[in-house]
Design a protein around this motif. Sequence first.
Motif, PDB file in Angstrom:
ATOM      1  N   GLY A  53      -5.261   2.807  -9.129  1.00  0.00           N
ATOM      2  CA  GLY A  53      -3.842   2.600  -9.401  1.00  0.00           C
ATOM      3  C   GLY A  53      -3.528   1.127  -9.541  1.00  0.00           C
ATOM      4  O   GLY A  53      -4.364   0.272  -9.283  1.00  0.00           O
ATOM      5  N   SER A  54      -2.331   0.837  -9.951  1.00  0.00           N
ATOM      6  CA  SER A  54      -1.884  -0.544 -10.084  1.00  0.00           C
ATOM      7  C   SER A  54      -0.842  -0.830  -9.025  1.00  0.00           C
ATOM      8  O   SER A  54       0.249  -0.293  -9.077  1.00  0.00           O
ATOM      9  N   PRO A  55      -1.157  -1.677  -8.053  1.00  0.00           N
ATOM     10  CA  PRO A  55      -0.187  -1.964  -7.000  1.00  0.00           C
ATOM     11  C   PRO A  55       0.975  -2.801  -7.527  1.00  0.00           C
ATOM     12  O   PRO A  55       0.814  -3.613  -8.429  1.00  0.00           O
ATOM     13  N   THR A  56       2.128  -2.588  -6.943  1.00  0.00           N
ATOM     14  CA  THR A  56       3.302  -3.383  -7.308  1.00  0.00           C
ATOM     15  C   THR A  56       3.247  -4.713  -6.560  1.00  0.00           C
ATOM     16  O   THR A  56       2.462  -4.883  -5.623  1.00  0.00           O
ATOM     17  N   ASP A  57       4.096  -5.641  -6.962  1.00  0.00           N
ATOM     18  CA  ASP A  57       4.183  -6.924  -6.259  1.00  0.00           C
ATOM     19  C   ASP A  57       4.554  -6.707  -4.798  1.00  0.00           C
ATOM     20  O   ASP A  57       4.070  -7.409  -3.913  1.00  0.00           O
ATOM     21  N   GLU A  58       5.407  -5.721  -4.549  1.00  0.00           N
ATOM     22  CA  GLU A  58       5.830  -5.410  -3.181  1.00  0.00           C
ATOM     23  C   GLU A  58       4.647  -4.934  -2.331  1.00  0.00           C
ATOM     24  O   GLU A  58       4.505  -5.319  -1.171  1.00  0.00           O
ATOM     25  N   THR A 113       2.991  -6.711   0.954  1.00  0.00           N
ATOM     26  CA  THR A 113       2.743  -6.016   2.217  1.00  0.00           C
ATOM     27  C   THR A 113       1.328  -6.273   2.697  1.00  0.00           C
ATOM     28  O   THR A 113       1.094  -6.536   3.882  1.00  0.00           O
ATOM     29  N   LEU A 114       0.370  -6.221   1.793  1.00  0.00           N
ATOM     30  CA  LEU A 114      -1.015  -6.495   2.153  1.00  0.00           C
ATOM     31  C   LEU A 114      -1.170  -7.926   2.651  1.00  0.00           C
ATOM     32  O   LEU A 114      -1.820  -8.178   3.667  1.00  0.00           O
ATOM     33  N   LYS A 115      -0.578  -8.868   1.954  1.00  0.00           N
ATOM     34  CA  LYS A 115      -0.667 -10.285   2.338  1.00  0.00           C
ATOM     35  C   LYS A 115      -0.076 -10.517   3.722  1.00  0.00           C
ATOM     36  O   LYS A 115      -0.588 -11.315   4.497  1.00  0.00           O
ATOM     37  N   LYS A 116       1.005  -9.828   4.023  1.00  0.00           N
ATOM     38  CA  LYS A 116       1.709 -10.010   5.282  1.00  0.00           C
ATOM     39  C   LYS A 116       0.809  -9.668   6.475  1.00  0.00           C
ATOM     40  O   LYS A 116       0.945 -10.249   7.545  1.00  0.00           O
ATOM     41  N   ASP A 117      -0.100  -8.715   6.297  1.00  0.00           N
ATOM     42  CA  ASP A 117      -0.947  -8.259   7.387  1.00  0.00           C
ATOM     43  C   ASP A 117      -2.258  -9.033   7.516  1.00  0.00           C
ATOM     44  O   ASP A 117      -3.119  -8.641   8.287  1.00  0.00           O
ATOM     45  N   ALA A 118      -2.390 -10.111   6.789  1.00  0.00           N
ATOM     46  CA  ALA A 118      -3.645 -10.863   6.812  1.00  0.00           C
ATOM     47  C   ALA A 118      -3.390 -12.339   7.099  1.00  0.00           C
ATOM     48  O   ALA A 118      -2.360 -12.891   6.745  1.00  0.00           O
ATOM     49  N   ASP A 119      -4.366 -12.954   7.770  1.00  0.00           N
ATOM     50  CA  ASP A 119      -4.318 -14.407   7.940  1.00  0.00           C
ATOM     51  C   ASP A 119      -4.619 -15.091   6.611  1.00  0.00           C
ATOM     52  O   ASP A 119      -4.055 -16.132   6.303  1.00  0.00           O
ATOM     53  N   LEU A 129      -7.316   4.613  -1.934  1.00  0.00           N
ATOM     54  CA  LEU A 129      -5.890   4.304  -1.813  1.00  0.00           C
ATOM     55  C   LEU A 129      -5.190   4.655  -3.113  1.00  0.00           C
ATOM     56  O   LEU A 129      -5.744   4.471  -4.188  1.00  0.00           O
ATOM     57  N   SER A 130      -3.967   5.118  -3.000  1.00  0.00           N
ATOM     58  CA  SER A 130      -3.174   5.429  -4.179  1.00  0.00           C
ATOM     59  C   SER A 130      -1.969   4.506  -4.219  1.00  0.00           C
ATOM     60  O   SER A 130      -1.190   4.458  -3.277  1.00  0.00           O
ATOM     61  N   PHE A 131      -1.823   3.772  -5.314  1.00  0.00           N
ATOM     62  CA  PHE A 131      -0.685   2.881  -5.498  1.00  0.00           C
ATOM     63  C   PHE A 131       0.276   3.424  -6.539  1.00  0.00           C
ATOM     64  O   PHE A 131       1.210   2.753  -6.914  1.00  0.00           O
ATOM     65  N   GLU A 132       0.045   4.653  -7.017  1.00  0.00           N
ATOM     66  CA  GLU A 132       0.855   5.199  -8.103  1.00  0.00           C
ATOM     67  C   GLU A 132       2.170   5.790  -7.618  1.00  0.00           C
ATOM     68  O   GLU A 132       3.128   5.849  -8.350  1.00  0.00           O
ATOM     69  N   ASN A 133       2.227   6.218  -6.400  1.00  0.00           N
ATOM     70  CA  ASN A 133       3.333   7.001  -5.888  1.00  0.00           C
ATOM     71  C   ASN A 133       4.211   6.136  -4.989  1.00  0.00           C
ATOM     72  O   ASN A 133       3.744   5.590  -4.012  1.00  0.00           O
ATOM     73  N   THR A 134       5.491   6.014  -5.304  1.00  0.00           N
ATOM     74  CA  THR A 134       6.381   5.195  -4.478  1.00  0.00           C
ATOM     75  C   THR A 134       6.517   5.765  -3.077  1.00  0.00           C
ATOM     76  O   THR A 134       6.753   5.025  -2.135  1.00  0.00           O
ATOM     77  N   LYS A 174       4.019   4.232  -0.493  1.00  0.00           N
ATOM     78  CA  LYS A 174       4.118   2.839  -0.052  1.00  0.00           C
ATOM     79  C   LYS A 174       4.214   2.723   1.459  1.00  0.00           C
ATOM     80  O   LYS A 174       3.519   1.914   2.067  1.00  0.00           O
ATOM     81  N   GLN A 175       5.078   3.525   2.057  1.00  0.00           N
ATOM     82  CA  GLN A 175       5.235   3.472   3.501  1.00  0.00           C
ATOM     83  C   GLN A 175       3.974   3.957   4.198  1.00  0.00           C
ATOM     84  O   GLN A 175       3.575   3.401   5.216  1.00  0.00           O
ATOM     85  N   ASP A 176       3.334   4.985   3.644  1.00  0.00           N
ATOM     86  CA  ASP A 176       2.100   5.488   4.226  1.00  0.00           C
ATOM     87  C   ASP A 176       0.996   4.436   4.167  1.00  0.00           C
ATOM     88  O   ASP A 176       0.216   4.304   5.105  1.00  0.00           O
TER      89      ASP A 176
END
Length: 154
Positions: free
Chosen positions: A12-17, A21-27, A109-114, A117-119
């Motif tokens: 899938g293609s992840p959104t900027d959001e 979210t991924l960046k937020k959880d990483a150093d 991981l699936s990035f296609e379904n809005t 996102k929370q999952d």
Amino acid sequence: MITLGRFYLTDGSPTDEEIATLKKDADRFFLFSYGKCGIDEARGLRTLFDGVAQHETVIFFIAVASLTEEAQNALLKIAEELPQNISAIFVVPSVSVILPTLLSRSQILSFENTESKQDIEKFLKMTYSERLTFVGKLSDTKKYDDSATMRKEV
């Protein structure tokens, strides 16, 4: 049995959001893109993964247009020996072209379904044992004809 770890695949293609979210959880967060990922690129990633500081949480987001069989075999070894502090997310053209041995060591991981996102955010924050429980509950809620279908849906 599904093997979970810190090695992920998605077509899938992840959104900027989602990337935020991924960046937020990483150093530290690294984003790489390859037209063709061959054995040399896979070995380069291995060197990069091994060189990351052990006390930091690091996420590598790697987009590839194509992934050779040799590279997939090298990634198989990487997936099995990925340090605890590293998560690697590979965006591939289609999960269906990935070798079964690599699929079995990956979380899809699936990035296609809005709705997902929370999952995804919850899943990335879970401990390893919480992830196993989460996936176990998902796989118990429906009967599947084969393990590939179950992996994809879970």
